[in-house]
Design a protein around this motif. Structure first.
Motif, mmCIF file in Angstrom:
data_model
loop_
_atom_site.group_PDB
_atom_site.id
_atom_site.type_symbol
_atom_site.label_atom_id
_atom_site.label_comp_id
_atom_site.label_asym_id
_atom_site.label_seq_id
_atom_site.Cartn_x
_atom_site.Cartn_y
_atom_site.Cartn_z
ATOM 1 N N PRO A 90 76.319 80.020 41.988
ATOM 2 C CA PRO A 90 77.499 80.020 42.839
ATOM 3 C C PRO A 90 77.146 79.616 44.251
ATOM 4 O O PRO A 90 76.126 80.009 44.809
ATOM 5 N N GLY A 91 78.028 78.787 44.835
ATOM 6 C CA GLY A 91 77.844 78.385 46.220
ATOM 7 C C GLY A 91 76.746 77.379 46.432
ATOM 8 O O GLY A 91 76.311 77.165 47.559
ATOM 9 N N ALA A 92 76.284 76.722 45.366
ATOM 10 C CA ALA A 92 75.157 75.810 45.509
ATOM 11 C C ALA A 92 75.560 74.443 46.015
ATOM 12 O O ALA A 92 74.722 73.612 46.273
ATOM 13 N N GLY A 93 76.876 74.166 46.141
ATOM 14 C CA GLY A 93 77.296 72.826 46.512
ATOM 15 C C GLY A 93 77.215 71.923 45.313
ATOM 16 O O GLY A 93 77.059 72.378 44.188
ATOM 17 N N VAL A 94 77.302 70.624 45.531
ATOM 18 C CA VAL A 94 77.249 69.679 44.424
ATOM 19 C C VAL A 94 75.824 69.595 43.916
ATOM 20 O O VAL A 94 74.886 69.390 44.687
ATOM 21 N N ARG A 99 67.911 65.525 46.836
ATOM 22 C CA ARG A 99 68.842 65.109 47.869
ATOM 23 C C ARG A 99 68.513 65.849 49.152
ATOM 24 O O ARG A 99 67.958 66.947 49.101
ATOM 25 N N PRO A 100 68.897 65.313 50.306
ATOM 26 C CA PRO A 100 68.719 66.061 51.544
ATOM 27 C C PRO A 100 69.531 67.344 51.498
ATOM 28 O O PRO A 100 70.630 67.367 50.973
ATOM 29 N N ALA A 101 68.995 68.425 52.054
ATOM 30 C CA ALA A 101 69.666 69.722 51.983
ATOM 31 C C ALA A 101 71.060 69.641 52.570
ATOM 32 O O ALA A 101 71.255 69.185 53.690
ATOM 33 N N GLY A 102 72.058 70.077 51.806
ATOM 34 C CA GLY A 102 73.428 70.154 52.285
ATOM 35 C C GLY A 102 74.157 68.836 52.332
ATOM 36 O O GLY A 102 75.310 68.795 52.715
ATOM 37 N N SER A 103 73.513 67.724 51.951
ATOM 38 C CA SER A 103 74.140 66.425 52.171
ATOM 39 C C SER A 103 75.328 66.165 51.268
ATOM 40 O O SER A 103 76.145 65.319 51.570
ATOM 41 N N TRP A 104 75.431 66.888 50.127
ATOM 42 C CA TRP A 104 76.576 66.688 49.238
ATOM 43 C C TRP A 104 77.642 67.747 49.456
ATOM 44 O O TRP A 104 78.655 67.744 48.805
ATOM 45 N N ALA A 105 77.408 68.680 50.328
ATOM 46 C CA ALA A 105 78.359 69.771 50.491
ATOM 47 C C ALA A 105 79.584 69.309 51.268
ATOM 48 O O ALA A 105 79.486 68.574 52.230
ATOM 49 N N ALA A 106 80.762 69.745 50.837
ATOM 50 C CA ALA A 106 81.980 69.523 51.596
ATOM 51 C C ALA A 106 82.313 70.817 52.331
ATOM 52 O O ALA A 106 81.723 71.848 52.066
ATOM 53 N N GLU A 107 83.318 70.720 53.228
ATOM 54 C CA GLU A 107 83.590 71.814 54.152
ATOM 55 C C GLU A 107 83.607 73.197 53.496
ATOM 56 O O GLU A 107 82.634 73.926 53.512
ATOM 57 N N ALA A 108 84.732 73.622 52.959
ATOM 58 C CA ALA A 108 84.794 74.990 52.454
ATOM 59 C C ALA A 108 85.320 75.066 51.039
ATOM 60 O O ALA A 108 85.473 76.148 50.503
ATOM 61 N N CYS A 112 84.524 70.238 41.257
ATOM 62 C CA CYS A 112 84.555 68.802 41.014
ATOM 63 C C CYS A 112 85.998 68.392 40.778
ATOM 64 O O CYS A 112 86.758 69.091 40.104
ATOM 65 N N ARG A 113 86.400 67.253 41.292
ATOM 66 C CA ARG A 113 87.794 66.830 41.146
ATOM 67 C C ARG A 113 88.042 66.053 39.863
ATOM 68 O O ARG A 113 89.161 65.624 39.608
ATOM 69 N N HIS A 114 87.024 65.872 39.035
ATOM 70 C CA HIS A 114 87.170 65.099 37.810
ATOM 71 C C HIS A 114 87.344 66.007 36.594
ATOM 72 O O HIS A 114 86.798 67.099 36.557
ATOM 73 N N THR A 115 88.086 65.503 35.614
ATOM 74 C CA THR A 115 88.266 66.253 34.370
ATOM 75 C C THR A 115 87.029 66.096 33.484
ATOM 76 O O THR A 115 86.281 65.117 33.605
ATOM 77 N N ALA A 150 77.061 58.740 40.437
ATOM 78 C CA ALA A 150 77.002 59.614 41.606
ATOM 79 C C ALA A 150 78.050 59.224 42.641
ATOM 80 O O ALA A 150 78.630 60.089 43.305
ATOM 81 N N ALA A 151 78.322 57.927 42.763
ATOM 82 C CA ALA A 151 79.311 57.463 43.738
ATOM 83 C C ALA A 151 80.702 58.010 43.441
ATOM 84 O O ALA A 151 81.529 58.161 44.351
ATOM 85 N N GLN A 152 80.968 58.333 42.176
ATOM 86 C CA GLN A 152 82.282 58.879 41.818
ATOM 87 C C GLN A 152 82.481 60.288 42.376
ATOM 88 O O GLN A 152 83.607 60.788 42.428
ATOM 89 N N HIS A 153 81.387 60.932 42.791
ATOM 90 C CA HIS A 153 81.463 62.330 43.229
ATOM 91 C C HIS A 153 81.284 62.516 44.732
ATOM 92 O O HIS A 153 81.235 63.650 45.210
ATOM 93 N N THR A 154 81.193 61.445 45.478
ATOM 94 C CA THR A 154 80.900 61.593 46.911
ATOM 95 C C THR A 154 82.056 62.234 47.680
ATOM 96 O O THR A 154 81.836 62.728 48.781
ATOM 97 N N ARG A 155 83.259 62.234 47.100
ATOM 98 C CA ARG A 155 84.390 62.884 47.770
ATOM 99 C C ARG A 155 84.767 64.218 47.123
ATOM 100 O O ARG A 155 85.775 64.809 47.484
ATOM 101 N N CYS A 156 83.984 64.671 46.172
ATOM 102 C CA CYS A 156 84.256 65.958 45.530
ATOM 103 C C CYS A 156 83.793 67.098 46.428
ATOM 104 O O CYS A 156 82.747 66.996 47.067
ATOM 105 N N PRO A 157 84.538 68.210 46.449
ATOM 106 C CA PRO A 157 84.068 69.371 47.204
ATOM 107 C C PRO A 157 82.801 69.976 46.608
ATOM 108 O O PRO A 157 81.996 70.548 47.321
#
Length: 201
Positions: A90-94, A99-108, A112-115, A150-157
């Motif tokens: 839990p809370g691990a981000g994407v 990857r660089p630490a925290g680089s895939w994390a979105a705000e709050a 994943c926005r995909h089915t 991976a590019a499909q997930h760059t806008r996922c929280p």
């Protein structure tokens, strides 16, 4: 029915020592082992081993030989084990390969926005592209597929199952002879390239 798709000599050896004998059908890369009964489907549960059952299809290659056995408990157990290992904390981000630490994390937000169907379809197509490069180019194809997915997930929280996706891409590359370390590097570089392209200047 459930089809255990075995795509390499190592996968066949694994099946012969792990699963009960059942009806088999030769394929271009190995064998299909067919069992009576259904379970969830998953790819790359072992290197070169895919499970085709619920919501999946396997190409008809003939009736096969040997008596049809009931689905062994080892198959659902293997699927459960793979899902447990792939679940991010839990809370691990994407979740993604290096990857660089925290680089895939979105705000709050979280999730994943995909089915699941979208994820599965994209992964299946990517793995088919990699496996089609049995003669040459599988490493480069692995990089390209990893970058695209991976590019499909760059806008996922987040979190998104990129660790699991990466592991299955590595297994697909391994099934056509790409060394594991090379495949892992190709996936990590593909993920990193997608990330760097998505980051604001």
């Amino acid at each position: 029915m459930t089809v255990v798709d075995l795509d390499s000599p190592a996968a066949l050896d694994w099946a012969r020592t792990t699963l009960p004998a059942t009806r088999t059908v030769p394929t271009t890369r190995g064998q299909h082992w067919i069992y009576r009964g259904t379970c969830d489907s998953a790819n790359a549960v072992q290197p070169g081993v895919d499970i085709k059952s619920h919501s999946q299809y396997a190409r008809w290659l003939g009736p096969g030989t040997g008596p049809l056995a009931d689905l062994p408990a080892a198959i659902p157990a293997l699927l459960h084990q793979g899902r447990k290992e792939a679940t991010p904390p839990p809370g691990a981000g994407v979740a993604s390969s290096p990857r660089p630490a925290g680089s895939w994390a979105a705000e709050a937000a979280a999730g994943c926005r995909h089915t699941p169907g979208y994820l599965h379809t994209g992964l299946e197509r990517g793995m088919r592209k990699i496996r089609a490069c049995a003669e040459s180019g599988a490493g480069s194809q692995t990089f390209g597929v990893a970058r695209f997915l991976a590019a499909q997930h760059t806008r996922c929280p987040g979190p998104c199952p990129l660790d699991e996706i990466g592991a299955q891409l590595v297994a697909a590359a391994g099934s056509v002879g790409v060394p594991t370390e090379y495949a892992e590097r190709a996936v990590a570089n593909g993920f990193a390239r997608a990330l760097s392209a998505a980051m604001p200047a």
